[in-house]
Design a protein around this motif. Structure first.
Motif, PDB file in Angstrom:
ATOM      1  N   SER A  55      14.370   3.352   8.116  1.00  0.00           N
ATOM      2  CA  SER A  55      14.103   3.671   6.711  1.00  0.00           C
ATOM      3  C   SER A  55      13.387   2.526   6.013  1.00  0.00           C
ATOM      4  O   SER A  55      12.418   2.751   5.280  1.00  0.00           O
ATOM      5  N   TYR A  56      13.849   1.314   6.242  1.00  0.00           N
ATOM      6  CA  TYR A  56      13.234   0.175   5.570  1.00  0.00           C
ATOM      7  C   TYR A  56      11.814  -0.067   6.094  1.00  0.00           C
ATOM      8  O   TYR A  56      10.895  -0.334   5.321  1.00  0.00           O
ATOM      9  N   THR A  57      11.618   0.037   7.398  1.00  0.00           N
ATOM     10  CA  THR A  57      10.291  -0.173   7.971  1.00  0.00           C
ATOM     11  C   THR A  57       9.326   0.910   7.504  1.00  0.00           C
ATOM     12  O   THR A  57       8.173   0.616   7.168  1.00  0.00           O
ATOM     13  N   LEU A  58       9.794   2.159   7.449  1.00  0.00           N
ATOM     14  CA  LEU A  58       8.938   3.237   6.947  1.00  0.00           C
ATOM     15  C   LEU A  58       8.659   3.049   5.453  1.00  0.00           C
ATOM     16  O   LEU A  58       7.565   3.348   4.982  1.00  0.00           O
ATOM     17  N   TYR A  59       9.627   2.524   4.720  1.00  0.00           N
ATOM     18  CA  TYR A  59       9.415   2.196   3.301  1.00  0.00           C
ATOM     19  C   TYR A  59       8.260   1.207   3.160  1.00  0.00           C
ATOM     20  O   TYR A  59       7.325   1.430   2.377  1.00  0.00           O
ATOM     21  N   VAL A  60       8.303   0.121   3.923  1.00  0.00           N
ATOM     22  CA  VAL A  60       7.266  -0.906   3.834  1.00  0.00           C
ATOM     23  C   VAL A  60       5.912  -0.337   4.255  1.00  0.00           C
ATOM     24  O   VAL A  60       4.886  -0.602   3.623  1.00  0.00           O
ATOM     25  N   LYS A  61       5.903   0.474   5.303  1.00  0.00           N
ATOM     26  CA  LYS A  61       4.652   1.052   5.781  1.00  0.00           C
ATOM     27  C   LYS A  61       4.080   2.025   4.754  1.00  0.00           C
ATOM     28  O   LYS A  61       2.871   2.029   4.488  1.00  0.00           O
ATOM     29  N   THR A  62       4.928   2.848   4.155  1.00  0.00           N
ATOM     30  CA  THR A  62       4.476   3.799   3.141  1.00  0.00           C
ATOM     31  C   THR A  62       3.955   3.056   1.914  1.00  0.00           C
ATOM     32  O   THR A  62       2.942   3.454   1.326  1.00  0.00           O
ATOM     33  N   LEU A  63       4.610   1.989   1.555  1.00  0.00           N
ATOM     34  CA  LEU A  63       4.154   1.156   0.445  1.00  0.00           C
ATOM     35  C   LEU A  63       2.766   0.591   0.743  1.00  0.00           C
ATOM     36  O   LEU A  63       1.886   0.591  -0.120  1.00  0.00           O
ATOM     37  N   GLY A  64       2.548   0.154   1.973  1.00  0.00           N
ATOM     38  CA  GLY A  64       1.237  -0.351   2.370  1.00  0.00           C
ATOM     39  C   GLY A  64       0.156   0.710   2.279  1.00  0.00           C
ATOM     40  O   GLY A  64      -0.966   0.434   1.838  1.00  0.00           O
ATOM     41  N   VAL A  65       0.485   1.936   2.677  1.00  0.00           N
ATOM     42  CA  VAL A  65      -0.482   3.033   2.546  1.00  0.00           C
ATOM     43  C   VAL A  65      -0.747   3.292   1.068  1.00  0.00           C
ATOM     44  O   VAL A  65      -1.899   3.452   0.644  1.00  0.00           O
ATOM     45  N   HIS A  66       0.300   3.311   0.268  1.00  0.00           N
ATOM     46  CA  HIS A  66       0.168   3.507  -1.181  1.00  0.00           C
ATOM     47  C   HIS A  66      -0.812   2.493  -1.774  1.00  0.00           C
ATOM     48  O   HIS A  66      -1.666   2.850  -2.591  1.00  0.00           O
ATOM     49  N   TRP A  67      -0.701   1.251  -1.378  1.00  0.00           N
ATOM     50  CA  TRP A  67      -1.575   0.195  -1.907  1.00  0.00           C
ATOM     51  C   TRP A  67      -3.020   0.349  -1.433  1.00  0.00           C
ATOM     52  O   TRP A  67      -3.940  -0.065  -2.125  1.00  0.00           O
ATOM     53  N   ASN A  68      -3.210   0.900  -0.238  1.00  0.00           N
ATOM     54  CA  ASN A  68      -4.535   0.875   0.391  1.00  0.00           C
ATOM     55  C   ASN A  68      -5.246   2.211   0.483  1.00  0.00           C
ATOM     56  O   ASN A  68      -6.360   2.275   0.999  1.00  0.00           O
ATOM     57  N   VAL A  69      -4.621   3.278   0.004  1.00  0.00           N
ATOM     58  CA  VAL A  69      -5.260   4.584   0.065  1.00  0.00           C
ATOM     59  C   VAL A  69      -6.509   4.582  -0.819  1.00  0.00           C
ATOM     60  O   VAL A  69      -6.566   3.900  -1.837  1.00  0.00           O
ATOM     61  N   GLN A  70      -7.524   5.308  -0.385  1.00  0.00           N
ATOM     62  CA  GLN A  70      -8.763   5.395  -1.163  1.00  0.00           C
ATOM     63  C   GLN A  70      -9.471   6.703  -0.845  1.00  0.00           C
ATOM     64  O   GLN A  70      -9.096   7.403   0.085  1.00  0.00           O
ATOM     65  N   GLY A  71     -10.466   7.020  -1.632  1.00  0.00           N
ATOM     66  CA  GLY A  71     -11.263   8.216  -1.372  1.00  0.00           C
ATOM     67  C   GLY A  71     -11.091   9.262  -2.455  1.00  0.00           C
ATOM     68  O   GLY A  71     -10.467   9.031  -3.496  1.00  0.00           O
ATOM     69  N   ALA A  72     -11.635  10.429  -2.160  1.00  0.00           N
ATOM     70  CA  ALA A  72     -11.682  11.517  -3.132  1.00  0.00           C
ATOM     71  C   ALA A  72     -10.286  11.969  -3.572  1.00  0.00           C
ATOM     72  O   ALA A  72     -10.091  12.387  -4.700  1.00  0.00           O
TER      73      ALA A  72
END
Length: 185
Positions: A55-72
């Motif tokens: 759960s914690y590792t997926l939290y950190v990974k999801t947070l990283g995607v949240h910060w780096n998502v881009q596009g339409a």
């Protein structure tokens, strides 16, 4: 009269301990008498240490995607991952508190979590669709693992943990569906 100083001698650096998973959970030293007997409590708590690491590792990974998502579809994915990482943070805390209620200490630290989790969070950044696809796979993997842990808790007679983990399965399956749907595939 000046006193001569001894030249500084470099201290030998100690070698880091090899990476190993904890073999046995430490208890908090208190006698507890809950609805789950001692041997079963140990097995359930050990499964929960893996669940909290996932759960914690997926939290950190999801947070990283949240910060780096881009596009339409930036705004929608940014909001979707915001909700998911916040929920995962709360879930990790609840799982950790259940471990404590079972009389065991909760693992902490990146190296310990890496040794306990099935989530790879060391991959380089990819494109937004690649990152979202990886979160889909990760949520599905965690849902399957939570199912194994829920069965173990049920066999141990730990109904509270069983119900908590069954609820986690639903959250991870819903997260995977929402992420998958956002890709339009």
């Amino acid at each position: 009269m000046a006193v001569a100083k001894k030249p500084a001698v470099a201290k030998p650096q100690s070698k880091a301990a090899p990476k190993t998973a904890p073999s046995k959970l430490k208890g908090d030293g208190l006698n507890i008498n809950t609805s789950v007997d001692g041997g079963a409590r140990e097995k359930v708590a050990e499964a929960l240490t893996k669940a909290v690491a996932d759960s914690y590792t997926l939290y950190v990974k999801t947070l990283g995607v949240h910060w780096n998502v881009q596009g339409a579809n930036f705004y929608g994915l940014h909001k979707l991952t915001d909700g998911q990482y916040n929920e995962l943070h709360q879930a990790a805390d609840e799982i950790a508190e259940r471990i404590r209620a079972l009389g065991k200490l909760v693992p902490t630290g990146g190296e310990t979590f890496r040794s306990l989790t099935v989530i790879d969070n060391e991959a380089p950044h990819g494109t937004t669709p690649q990152m979202i696809k990886q979160l889909v796979l990760d949520n599905e993997t965690v849902a399957r693992r939570m199912s194994e842990f829920a069965e173990l808790a049920e066999e141990a007679g730990d109904l509270f943990t069983h119900d908590m983990l069954v609820a986690r399965i639903g959250v991870h399956e819903q997260n995977a569906w929402m992420l998958r749907s956002s890709l339009g595939e």
